[in-house]
Design an enzyme around this catalytic site. Structure first.
Site, mmCIF file in Angstrom:
data_model
loop_
_atom_site.group_PDB
_atom_site.id
_atom_site.type_symbol
_atom_site.label_atom_id
_atom_site.label_comp_id
_atom_site.label_asym_id
_atom_site.label_seq_id
_atom_site.Cartn_x
_atom_site.Cartn_y
_atom_site.Cartn_z
ATOM 1 N N SER A 40 0.798 -1.227 0.000
ATOM 2 C CA SER A 40 0.000 0.000 0.000
ATOM 3 C C SER A 40 0.828 1.274 0.000
ATOM 4 C CB SER A 40 -0.953 0.010 1.205
ATOM 5 O OG SER A 40 -0.238 0.031 2.418
ATOM 6 N N ASP A 292 -3.292 9.638 6.526
ATOM 7 C CA ASP A 292 -4.204 8.893 7.382
ATOM 8 C C ASP A 292 -3.395 8.301 8.526
ATOM 9 O OD1 ASP A 292 -2.948 6.619 6.337
ATOM 10 O OD2 ASP A 292 -4.578 6.150 4.950
ATOM 11 N N HIS A 295 -0.424 6.116 6.536
ATOM 12 C CA HIS A 295 0.319 6.488 5.333
ATOM 13 C C HIS A 295 0.677 7.980 5.308
ATOM 14 C CE1 HIS A 295 -2.171 2.945 4.271
ATOM 15 N NE2 HIS A 295 -1.065 2.556 3.647
#
Length: 317
Positions: A40, A292, A295
């Site tokens: 991710s 967030d 990240h």
């Protein structure tokens, strides 16, 4: 215990993006292509096809060109885009499974590396295809989700001690790298995991969690040793460890020095999830280290990517 093949299948199906672009010289280094096998941190939208773990909804992408949520876990561009940008490839990199990918983008990547090679050979011929693969920059990042999600937030801790799990991850990763080598890859950059203890979800009393960061470095040190071992076996290849832990740890521990005002909370979600269409978002993401709870923001990624490329590009022949 999961097998190596299952681990590799997870990488390819759940969090892999492959990209190809012809690029020019950068600091006297020339790559014929870029391939990225990612989690991710680098994903530009492959997660859009998963049943869970998606982020193709606002406010993700709020600062991305066109202000669209593309599947990047970020407010804007992520490291895949920024590496492509820094190397003069293009401004943003589409995921291969993007629905409107054009036929002319065949050479920008395929979901499976073997399929890619077969089709590339059909387009470019066998010798040229081999040269493209051998002169490509191949990126791999896999430890972040495996540790942060599968172990810390999942059931893997019921199967392994943490050191044993890190060792298993390195075994799976080096096996995967060996397979890439067997398919012709010769210039490989392998990303460390990030400073897990500095993420908003992992911080303790406003500071980076030493325990979590020591855990991340346990994996990183084993991975670095595994890469060195592979390098000793393959003198015709160049395997380079990309340390993204250190620059992120430095930024998150000293945010003001880098022009940030907040390292404790994510711009979206604080210490929790960035929910679909939430209005609980900071007005200016560039003042936050993290977008967030897990990240970084685009601004943070830019600093990290610059640090990594400045330290590693000269390592490639």
């Amino acid at each position: 215990m999961a097998s190596t093949s299952l681990f590799i299948l997870f990488i390819l199906q759940a969090c892999a993006c492959l990209f190809f672009y012809t690029i020019g010289a950068q600091a006297n280094i020339t790559f014929s292509a870029i391939f990225s096998f990612v989690d991710s941190i680098l994903d530009t939208g492959m997660n859009n096809n998963l049943l869970s773990g998606r982020c193709n909804y606002p406010p993700y992408g709020r600062d991305f060109p066109g202000k669209v949520a593309t599947g990047r876990f970020c407010n804007g561009k992520n490291p895949t885009d920024l590496i492509a940008e820094a190397l003069g490839i293009k401004d943003t990199v589409p995921a291969y499974l993007k629905p409107d990918l054009q036929s002319k983008d065949l050479l920008t990547g395929l979901q499976y590396f073997k399929d890619y090679i077969a089709k590339l050979t059909g387009v470019a011929g066998e010798e040229k295809a081999k040269a493209i693969i051998a002169n490509s920059l191949v990126l791999m990042s896999g430890g972040y989700n495996d540790i942060g999600v599968s172990y810390i937030g999942g059931a893997r801790k019921l199967q392994y001690t943490f050191p044993a799990y890190c060792a298993q991850l390195v075994t799976w990763s080096t096996t995967f790298l060996e397979q890439l080598y067997a398919l012709g890859a010769r210039r490989l950059g392998v990303l460390s995991t990030v400073a897990l203890g500095c993420e908003p979800s992992g911080r303790v009393a406003g500071s980076c969690s030493i325990t979590a960061n020591v855990g991340a470095q346990t994996y990183n040190n084993l991975l670095k040793a595994g890469i060195a071992s592979l390098q000793s076996k393959h003198s015709d290849a160049k395997l380079v460890f990309f340390d993204i832990f250190a620059p992120l740890d430095n930024i998150a521990s000293n945010p003001q020095q880098f022009g940030f005002q907040n390292a404790n909370l994510g711009c979206c979600g604080g210490v929790g999830s960035c929910l679909p269409f939430t209005t609980l978002v900071c007005p200016n993401a560039s003042t936050y280290v993290f977008w967030d709870s897990l990240h970084p923001t685009e601004k943070t990624y830019r600093i990290v990517v610059s640090d990594v490329l400045n330290k590693t590009l000269s390592s490639f022949p």
